[in-house]
Design an enzyme around this catalytic site. Structure first.
Site, short mmCIF file in Angstrom:
data_model
loop_
_atom_site.label_atom_id
_atom_site.label_comp_id
_atom_site.label_asym_id
_atom_site.label_seq_id
_atom_site.Cartn_x
_atom_site.Cartn_y
_atom_site.Cartn_z
N LYS A 226 0.96 -1.18 0.25
CA LYS A 226 0.01 -0.17 0.13
C LYS A 226 1.25 0.71 0.18
O LYS A 226 0.97 2.75 -0.93
CB LYS A 226 -0.83 0.45 0.95
CG LYS A 226 -0.98 1.03 0.95
CD LYS A 226 -2.78 1.83 0.19
CE LYS A 226 -3.64 2.52 0.21
NZ LYS A 226 -4.44 2.74 1.61
N LYS B 130 -0.92 11.07 5.92
CA LYS B 130 -1.00 10.19 6.93
C LYS B 130 -0.21 8.61 6.25
O LYS B 130 0.68 8.03 6.91
CB LYS B 130 -2.13 9.93 7.53
CG LYS B 130 -1.61 8.29 8.54
CD LYS B 130 -2.30 7.42 8.58
CE LYS B 130 -3.49 7.18 7.95
NZ LYS B 130 -3.82 5.42 7.47
#
Length: 300
Positions: free
Chosen positions: A176, A244
């Protein structure tokens, strides 16, 4: 009506989790949900006719598979640990699947804790955004035991169009990270290309039609280029969340001794855009780095 013997729980009913849990219930997997705001869980039950728990522990009581999709590492720990956390009440032999985008370290931590408790674990972050979740067309990147993955994959298929087992624990999260690095680079290139084309007085729609089917084409170009040119940035995944994710990328790269100059550049630009009030705009607002506006546009 129950058509599957597998019972599931879903923890976290945000813009992703709400429809993902709905797909499970609608495909015959009896689903019990938990959300920090009980009203959201009640609304989900009204929509999908499932059940909800007052605590994470209550929600997972009978589940064979527990799915989570919350905000960050701290959010995951808050629903996993403690007397009312999922690990306090998961039955032996069940599986915990974390769809949250987190650090690889958390994935390894959870895998170890689950193993000690006789549970299985998969780190399984997703890509595709709110639209992908609603359409049941997410991409899922999975780390963990391949046998456990094979058992859980048919269940995840109800909200996915592509699922890939990557490798051992943490590899789903690292995949990811690679995904987010690619997105950051594509959006930077697209922002520069559009700024250039506008300055050259090109017809943006014709320009995009000319290049999107060739080597320059991408999902971002197909779905975001025109809205970027129209100064519209209200399409889901906010730069607050992207920062983030890029933070995980840069932290992991530092541990690996890898330099990510473009990722660092994009992260810095997003930081500046946050300071200008664009934090809740979607990631395509990166193009705003080239203007001098100090406030978000009315279209956001």
């Amino acid at each position: 009506m129950q058509v599957n013997n597998i019972k599931v729980a879903f923890i976290g009913l945000g813009v992703m989790g709400f429809p993902m849990a709905g797909h499970l219930q609608r495909h015959g997997y009896p689903t019990c949900v938990y959300n920090r705001t009980t009203g959201k869980a009640e609304a989900w039950c009204d929509t999908y006719s499932g059940t909800y728990g007052i605590t994470p522990a209550e929600a997972v009581a009978d589940a064979d598979i527990v799915f989570m999709c919350v905000g960050n590492d701290d959010d995951v720990r808050s629903v996993v640990y403690g007397d009312i956390g999922v690990l306090a009440n998961m039955k032996k032999g069940s599986t915990l699947v974390d769809h949250t985008t987190t650090s690889a370290e958390l994935a390894l931590e959870l895998a170890q804790v689950c193993e000690r408790q006789g549970l299985s674990f998969l780190d399984a972050p997703v890509s595709g955004g709110q639209a992908g979740a609603e359409k049941g067309a997410l991409t899922i990147m999975v780390g963990g035991n391949p046998t456990v993955f094979s058992n859980v994959e048919p269940v995840m298929n109800v909200y996915a169009s592509a699922i890939q087992h990557i490798g051992s624990y943490g590899s789903g999260q690292r995949c990811k990270m690679a995904n987010q690095i690619c997105i950051a680079g594509v959006l930077q290139g697209l922002s520069e290309a559009l700024t250039f084309a506008q300055s050259a007085d090109l017809d943006i729609e014709k320009m995009l039609n000319a290049i999107k089917h060739g080597a320059a084409g991408s999902w971002q170009m197909e779905n975001r280029a025109l809205t970027m040119a129209e100064d519209s940035f209200d399409f889901g995944f906010a730069i607050d969340w992207m920062r983030k994710d890029l933070g995980f990328c840069l932290e992991e790269a530092a541990k690996l001794g890898v330099n990510l100059p473009l990722t660092e550049q994009v992260d810095q630009q997003y930081n500046k855009l946050q300071a200008r009030g664009y934090g809740r705009c979607d990631t395509s607002v990166l193009i705003k780095q080239f203007d001098t506006d100090t406030k978000p546009s009315s279209s956001t």
